[in-house]
Design an enzyme around this catalytic site. Structure first.
Site, PDB file in Angstrom:
ATOM      1  N   HIS A  41      59.306  35.008  28.719  1.00 52.39           N
ATOM      2  CA  HIS A  41      60.041  33.805  29.134  1.00 52.39           C
ATOM      3  C   HIS A  41      60.144  32.835  27.972  1.00 52.39           C
ATOM      4  CE1 HIS A  41      55.780  33.417  30.207  1.00 52.39           C
ATOM      5  NE2 HIS A  41      55.889  32.136  29.896  1.00 52.39           N
ATOM      6  N   LEU A  42      61.281  32.171  27.946  1.00 47.81           N
ATOM      7  CA  LEU A  42      61.542  31.141  26.949  1.00 47.81           C
ATOM      8  C   LEU A  42      61.428  29.790  27.645  1.00 47.81           C
ATOM      9  CD1 LEU A  42      62.691  30.134  24.180  1.00 47.81           C
ATOM     10  CD2 LEU A  42      64.969  30.620  25.075  1.00 47.81           C
TER      11      LEU A  42
HETATM   12  P1  5GP Z   1      53.088  30.843  29.670  1.00 46.01           P
HETATM   13  O1  5GP Z   1      51.790  30.125  29.516  1.00 46.01           O
HETATM   14  O2  5GP Z   1      52.888  32.261  30.160  1.00 46.01           O
HETATM   15  O3  5GP Z   1      53.984  30.744  28.481  1.00 46.01           O
HETATM   16  O4  5GP Z   1      53.882  30.044  30.782  1.00 46.01           O
HETATM   17  C1  5GP Z   1      53.909  30.389  32.121  1.00 46.01           C
HETATM   18  C2  5GP Z   1      54.581  29.238  32.816  1.00 46.01           C
HETATM   19  O5  5GP Z   1      54.930  29.655  34.126  1.00 46.01           O
HETATM   20  C3  5GP Z   1      53.677  28.003  32.971  1.00 46.01           C
HETATM   21  O6  5GP Z   1      54.312  26.893  32.347  1.00 46.01           O
HETATM   22  C4  5GP Z   1      53.547  27.832  34.480  1.00 46.01           C
HETATM   23  O7  5GP Z   1      53.557  26.488  34.885  1.00 46.01           O
HETATM   24  C5  5GP Z   1      54.750  28.584  35.014  1.00 46.01           C
HETATM   25  N1  5GP Z   1      54.544  29.178  36.314  1.00 46.01           N
HETATM   26  C6  5GP Z   1      53.468  29.901  36.722  1.00 46.01           C
HETATM   27  N2  5GP Z   1      53.643  30.331  37.984  1.00 46.01           N
HETATM   28  C7  5GP Z   1      54.850  29.864  38.390  1.00 46.01           C
HETATM   29  C8  5GP Z   1      55.594  29.984  39.619  1.00 46.01           C
HETATM   30  O8  5GP Z   1      55.168  30.599  40.597  1.00 46.01           O
HETATM   31  N3  5GP Z   1      56.807  29.375  39.657  1.00 46.01           N
HETATM   32  C9  5GP Z   1      57.312  28.681  38.586  1.00 46.01           C
HETATM   33  N4  5GP Z   1      58.509  28.127  38.758  1.00 46.01           N
HETATM   34  N5  5GP Z   1      56.647  28.565  37.422  1.00 46.01           N
HETATM   35  C10 5GP Z   1      55.436  29.147  37.322  1.00 46.01           C
END
Ligand code: 5GP
Ligand code: ZN
Length: 112
Positions: free
Chosen positions: A99-100
């Site tokens: 994800h970006l």
């Molecule tokens: P990472 O740390 O993997 O780059 O970011 C994951 C992101 O996904 C985090 O900013 C977190 O808040 C978001 N996130 C985690 N679970 C969910 C979800 O169920 N729905 C949404 N919309 N965002 C999520």
């Protein structure tokens, strides 16, 4: 990927606040925004991380990058925005579906 959180969002098994969708990309608002606007741009097809990408992901990576400024502007970020891709545990990645992050707005954006 049956148990991937973002694949479940793509399949509509979990809710999300969508900002954009086409055949191969989904964009939704981060559930814990770190700025007034905080979008997550993802490929619909499961890819674990940037480190799992190879030449066959070139088109989707380019598409995500080109969508970023367009959607940022649509969300009112006319003063600019920040993009971020966390890769692997060492890079702070928590959801292992590429994800970006695109975020911005408000008075201050934390400096890296
Ligand atoms: P990472 O740390 O993997 O780059 O970011 C994951 C992101 O996904 C985090 O900013 C977190 O808040 C978001 N996130 C985690 N679970 C969910 C979800 O169920 N729905 C949404 N919309 N965002 C999520
Ligand atoms: Zn996935």
């Amino acid at each position: 990927m049956d148990d991937c959180l973002f694949c479940k969002i793509v399949r509509g098994e979990l809710p999300s606040k969508k900002a954009y969708e086409d055949d191969d990309v989904l964009v939704f608002h981060d559930i814990h925004p770190i700025a007034p606007v905080h979008l997550l741009l993802i490929p619909k097809l499961h890819v674990e991380s940037l480190a799992s990408c190879d030449a066959k992901h070139q088109a989707i990576l380019g598409k995500l990058m080109l969508l970023a400024p367009r959607l940022a502007l649509e969300q009112g970020l006319d003063q600019g925005f920040r993009t971020m891709i966390n890769t692997g545990h060492g890079g702070g990645q928590e959801v292992f579906h590429l994800h970006l992050h695109v975020f911005g707005g408000g008075e201050h954006i934390p400096k890296i």
